[in-house]
Design a protein around this motif. Structure first.
Motif, PDB file in Angstrom:
ATOM      1  N   SER A  73       0.948   3.996  -2.962  1.00 58.38           N
ATOM      2  CA  SER A  73       0.662   5.401  -2.625  1.00 58.38           C
ATOM      3  C   SER A  73       1.763   6.314  -3.137  1.00 58.38           C
ATOM      4  O   SER A  73       1.496   7.388  -3.702  1.00 58.38           O
ATOM      5  CB  SER A  73       0.525   5.576  -1.112  1.00 58.38           C
ATOM      6  OG  SER A  73      -0.521   4.808  -0.621  1.00 58.38           O
ATOM      7  N   ALA A 110       1.524   6.475  -6.935  1.00 59.29           N
ATOM      8  CA  ALA A 110       0.374   7.272  -7.354  1.00 59.29           C
ATOM      9  C   ALA A 110       0.654   8.757  -7.164  1.00 59.29           C
ATOM     10  O   ALA A 110       0.316   9.584  -8.025  1.00 59.29           O
ATOM     11  CB  ALA A 110      -0.867   6.857  -6.572  1.00 59.29           C
ATOM     12  N   SER A 111       1.282   9.125  -6.051  1.00 55.58           N
ATOM     13  CA  SER A 111       1.579  10.541  -5.825  1.00 55.58           C
ATOM     14  C   SER A 111       2.608  11.058  -6.830  1.00 55.58           C
ATOM     15  O   SER A 111       2.511  12.190  -7.312  1.00 55.58           O
ATOM     16  CB  SER A 111       2.038  10.780  -4.390  1.00 55.58           C
ATOM     17  OG  SER A 111       3.256  10.130  -4.146  1.00 55.58           O
ATOM     18  N   ILE A 149       0.840  -1.201   0.000  1.00 55.91           N
ATOM     19  CA  ILE A 149       0.000   0.000   0.000  1.00 55.91           C
ATOM     20  C   ILE A 149       0.876   1.253   0.000  1.00 55.91           C
ATOM     21  O   ILE A 149       0.598   2.232  -0.712  1.00 55.91           O
ATOM     22  CB  ILE A 149      -0.957  -0.008   1.205  1.00 55.91           C
ATOM     23  CG1 ILE A 149      -1.994  -1.116   1.030  1.00 55.91           C
ATOM     24  CG2 ILE A 149      -1.625   1.336   1.387  1.00 55.91           C
ATOM     25  CD1 ILE A 149      -2.847  -1.369   2.244  1.00 55.91           C
ATOM     26  N   THR A 150       1.957   1.243   0.737  1.00 52.46           N
ATOM     27  CA  THR A 150       2.880   2.380   0.782  1.00 52.46           C
ATOM     28  C   THR A 150       3.516   2.599  -0.585  1.00 52.46           C
ATOM     29  O   THR A 150       3.587   3.740  -1.076  1.00 52.46           O
ATOM     30  CB  THR A 150       3.978   2.146   1.846  1.00 52.46           C
ATOM     31  OG1 THR A 150       3.368   1.874   3.097  1.00 52.46           O
ATOM     32  CG2 THR A 150       4.904   3.339   1.952  1.00 52.46           C
TER      33      THR A 150
END
Length: 191
Positions: A13, A16-17, A9-10
């Motif tokens: 994230s 995606a950022s 998940i990290t």
């Protein structure tokens, strides 16, 4: 949750950022460290400026303005100015060893090629066929009187404006340096 899900998940994230932030304006260089270096507030001298009636940024200084460090010499470059300077202009520098030594160095660099090391008018240029300037201790001034009797003002006026074959040294010597040379020339008048 297990550690793999948290790391996944990290990572998603972060990816995606990065993707979202990289899709912005392509001309942007990112954050600016010091934006005033790139987009300053002040007008450039050649820019139009609505703050002035004539629309120019570079303005002429007000009449009578004197630049910082400038020393006014209000004697015209003519015989009347020379005579007035003789009476009014006095060396503002103290007669001390430092000013005398500085004057000697300046004299040797700027004046001795014509006037000679001892002020006798036997400088290097004389050996190349140029006319000899008068001796400070024995010669006669082209403006009248003995060279040994030249006052502070007369010497300073001559250094500032030049006379006969001698050109002006106002662009080579600052006013303070000219006064130091005046002090040294007085020494040469006594030799």
């Amino acid at each position: 949750m297990n550690k793999i899900k948290i790391l996944g998940i990290t990572a998603i994230s972060i990816a995606a950022s990065i993707l979202v932030t990289s899709c912005r304006d392509k001309r942007s260089t990112g954050w600016e460290y010091a934006p005033n270096m790139y987009r300053h507030i002040a007008y450039d001298p050649d820019q139009a400026n609505p703050n002035f009636a004539d629309g120019k940024t570079a303005q002429v200084p007000p009449k009578g303005t004197i630049p910082v460090g400038f020393t006014r010499f209000d004697f015209p470059n003519d015989r009347g100015g020379y005579d007035s300077a003789s009476v009014v202009a006095k060396n503002p520098l103290p007669a001390n060893k430092k000013n005398f030594e500085d004057g000697k160095i300046l004299y040797e660099h700027f004046c001795s090629p014509c006037h000679g090391k001892t002020g006798e008018g036997d400088g290097l240029v004389v050996s190349h066929g140029y006319p000899a300037p008068p001796s400070y201790s024995k010669g006669q001034s082209s403006r009248g009187g003995a060279m040994k009797d030249l006052t502070d003002g007369k010497i300073y006026h001559t250094i500032t404006y030049g006379v006969n074959a001698m050109g002006s040294y106002a662009s080579q010597l600052s006013p303070q340096e000219r006064w130091k040379v005046v002090a040294y020339v007085h020494h040469l008048q006594t030799l």
